[in-house]
Scaffold this motif. Sequence first.
Motif, short mmCIF file in Angstrom:
data_model
loop_
_atom_site.label_atom_id
_atom_site.label_comp_id
_atom_site.label_asym_id
_atom_site.label_seq_id
_atom_site.Cartn_x
_atom_site.Cartn_y
_atom_site.Cartn_z
N MET B 1 0.83 -1.20 0.00
CA MET B 1 0.00 0.00 0.00
C MET B 1 0.87 1.25 0.00
SD MET B 1 -2.75 1.17 2.86
CE MET B 1 -1.82 2.38 3.73
N GLN B 2 1.99 1.22 0.80
CA GLN B 2 2.89 2.35 0.86
C GLN B 2 3.83 2.37 -0.34
OE1 GLN B 2 3.22 4.89 3.41
NE2 GLN B 2 1.15 4.15 3.67
N ARG B 3 3.72 1.34 -1.19
CA ARG B 3 4.69 1.16 -2.25
C ARG B 3 4.72 2.36 -3.20
NH1 ARG B 3 4.39 -2.33 -6.94
NH2 ARG B 3 2.32 -1.54 -6.67
N ASP B 4 5.95 2.69 -3.62
CA ASP B 4 6.10 3.64 -4.71
C ASP B 4 5.78 5.10 -4.38
OD1 ASP B 4 5.63 2.31 -8.04
OD2 ASP B 4 7.38 2.74 -6.84
N ALA B 5 5.55 5.44 -3.12
CA ALA B 5 5.33 6.86 -2.82
C ALA B 5 6.64 7.61 -3.04
CB ALA B 5 4.84 7.06 -1.40
N MET B 6 6.63 8.63 -3.88
CA MET B 6 7.83 9.43 -4.12
C MET B 6 8.03 10.39 -2.96
SD MET B 6 8.77 8.22 -6.95
CE MET B 6 9.76 9.22 -8.03
N ILE B 7 6.91 10.93 -2.49
CA ILE B 7 6.94 11.81 -1.33
C ILE B 7 5.83 11.38 -0.40
CG2 ILE B 7 6.66 14.19 -0.50
CD1 ILE B 7 7.40 15.11 -3.35
N ASP B 8 6.14 11.25 0.87
CA ASP B 8 5.11 10.93 1.84
C ASP B 8 5.32 11.82 3.06
OD1 ASP B 8 3.07 9.85 3.21
OD2 ASP B 8 3.82 7.78 3.21
N ALA B 9 4.42 12.76 3.25
CA ALA B 9 4.57 13.71 4.36
C ALA B 9 3.33 13.70 5.20
CB ALA B 9 4.81 15.12 3.82
N THR B 10 3.52 13.67 6.51
CA THR B 10 2.37 13.86 7.40
C THR B 10 2.76 14.85 8.50
OG1 THR B 10 3.09 11.78 8.38
CG2 THR B 10 1.00 11.74 7.21
N GLY B 11 1.91 15.82 8.70
CA GLY B 11 2.15 16.82 9.75
C GLY B 11 3.41 17.62 9.54
N LEU B 12 3.84 17.75 8.28
CA LEU B 12 5.09 18.43 7.97
C LEU B 12 5.01 19.91 8.36
CD1 LEU B 12 7.86 18.02 6.58
CD2 LEU B 12 6.77 18.65 4.43
N THR B 13 6.01 20.35 9.13
CA THR B 13 5.96 21.69 9.71
C THR B 13 7.31 22.38 9.61
OG1 THR B 13 4.25 21.04 11.28
CG2 THR B 13 5.54 22.99 11.86
N LYS B 14 7.28 23.67 9.26
CA LYS B 14 8.51 24.47 9.23
C LYS B 14 8.29 25.76 9.98
CE LYS B 14 12.64 25.48 8.22
NZ LYS B 14 13.78 24.59 8.56
N GLN B 15 9.21 26.03 10.86
CA GLN B 15 9.10 27.20 11.71
C GLN B 15 10.30 28.12 11.51
OE1 GLN B 15 7.45 25.32 14.86
NE2 GLN B 15 6.19 27.07 15.40
N PHE B 16 10.08 29.43 11.44
CA PHE B 16 11.18 30.39 11.48
C PHE B 16 10.98 31.22 12.74
CE2 PHE B 16 10.64 29.64 6.87
CZ PHE B 16 11.89 29.09 6.63
N ALA B 17 11.86 31.04 13.71
CA ALA B 17 11.67 31.61 15.05
C ALA B 17 10.27 31.19 15.53
CB ALA B 17 11.86 33.11 15.04
N ASP B 18 9.39 32.13 15.87
CA ASP B 18 8.07 31.67 16.34
C ASP B 18 7.00 31.81 15.25
OD1 ASP B 18 8.08 34.35 16.46
OD2 ASP B 18 7.72 34.51 18.63
#
Lengths: 256, 310
Positions: B1-18
């Motif tokens: 089922m997970q096969r072949d995912a090129m990108i798999d992101a969950t809850g992806l977060t980026k912070q700069f300071a606050d």
Amino acid sequence: MAAPPVLRVVEHQAYVFKSFWRGTLFAYVLNPLLYLGALGFGLGALITQNQGEVDGLPYVEFVAPGLMAAAAMMAAAGDSLWPIMAGTKWLRVFHAMVATPIAPRDVYTGTVIWTSLRAGMGAIVFLAVAAALGAIPSIWGVVAIPSAALTAAAFAAVLSAYAATQETDLRFTVIMRLGIMPLFLLSGTFFPISQLPDGLQALAWLSPLWHGVELCRASTTGTLALVDIVHVAVLAGVVLCGWLWGTRTFAAKLAP
Amino acid sequence: MQRDAMIDATGLTKQFADFTAVDHISVRVERGESFGFLGPNGAGKTSTMRMIGCISERDNGHLTVLGMEPANQGAAIRARLGVIPQEDTLDLELTVADNIVIYGRYFGLDRAQIKQRADELLEFVQLADRRDDRVDVLSGGMRRRLMIARALVNQPELILLDEPTTGLDPQARHLVWERLYRLKRDGATLVLTTHYMDEAEQLCDRLVIMDEGRIVAEGSPRSLIDQHSTRDVVELRFADEHAQQLAVSLLETVGQRREVLADRVLIYSNDGDADVERLSAVGIHPESLLVRRSTLEDVFLKLTGRSLDE
Ligand SMILES: Nc1ncnc2c1ncn2[C@@H]1O[C@H](COP(=O)(O)OP(=O)(O)O)[C@@H](O)[C@H]1O
Ligand SMILES: [Mg+2]
């Protein structure tokens, strides 16, 4: 086995250099001719008339290694401020590198290595010109080449690290005027630091250029001794501190 | 089922300071897909692309790219990506061909091999006749195409394009689109960001709409329009603000839904022509009138209350 990433950064710089080096050759030769001509022989003749020697050396032999180390510092400063800004902001070629297997610390390390190598090339030309003019009394003078490159590395390591923290080049001119120029004048380049007032003399010991000048002078005059390892250690220490800083500032800039 | 995912992101977060630039987004991109992030300036598209491109580190969430973990396999992942960042990063003082050669060397590829590949790539982006020109004489569109050619030098499995045509004139944009369409047709996996809804409609099989670091909708361009908008849109412009206000009060019964913008009124309608007929019946006489199909722009407006290029 492919070349390590650091060397690919050096290769990039060499590749760019290859496209314009012919234009720089003239300046590489002219620079030592002018400086040694005006200072070594012009000013040197005056000094010889009045006092004789400086630190037991004809003035041209005293000043040539000083100028050689100073030229390496100047080359390093010139290559480590504006070109770093070009890589991070103006042309952004460093951003191209970090999108490939190359990491920010490789970019930093590679550019510092390249700048040192280029200053080393300048030192070879300088030494050849100075030797042709009779300013290099000892065959040990060849050791002045790596000495000059190490001097350049110390400045490149620190100034590149700093350049990556800046958003504009506004402060670079200030650094040249208030940092590099005083070092150039007061690091035993043109006269022994024993001529300086006591306070300044202690400050001169802190100058990486002074350690570079001492190494180069001991080399070209054939007076290298074991104690000169101290100068190597100080310069290497500066390189290391710069590296610890620069690997961080490059990462912060290129991979926020 | 997970096969072949090129990108798999969950809850992806980026912070700069606050400040949270990317706020718990989840996306999955399959091999061969053409996937887009559509959103206005500041939505967090570039920050997302830089995390996927293993250039900047995430602050939270899970992410795998090509089945690998960016935190400790970044270099190995980047070796298999083709990245075209938002701003050009070319060596202006080098020639077109040399730009590709030196870039190939970053991947540790063999010089002779790169040179051969460079010729094919320049052919592909229609720059073969400029191979020995310095980059600083090229136009913006040509530089963009060179960026694309260069990013293909390592035969990437996943191609990341951050705003591929921003700043280009319409003709240059079409040339870029056409090349990207060719790549897509040949089976490449493309991930792109854009704030142009026509670019997203043309190039993406599937996309997410991003706003203020969050994903507000996901689907194919068609399904997003079907789901969040009507078939037609009637655009009305009035002589002045007063006339517009007056008309709005009379419009309540026309169309499915209405949006009042500063300079025009949009009527969302399942049958635009029929609703146009009704306008004069309720006594509305706009200065100009246009009936068009719904676009992703309308979807964005509905979901965020703002327009994409604001
Ligand atoms: N290095 C950074 N430092 C601080 N803030 C940043 C940085 N990069 C981006 N941001 C902020 O994060 C938000 C999202 O930016 P970005 O990812 O570039 O959006 P987009 O590409 O969709 O325009 C913006 O508000 C931007 O100002
Ligand atoms: Mg962006």
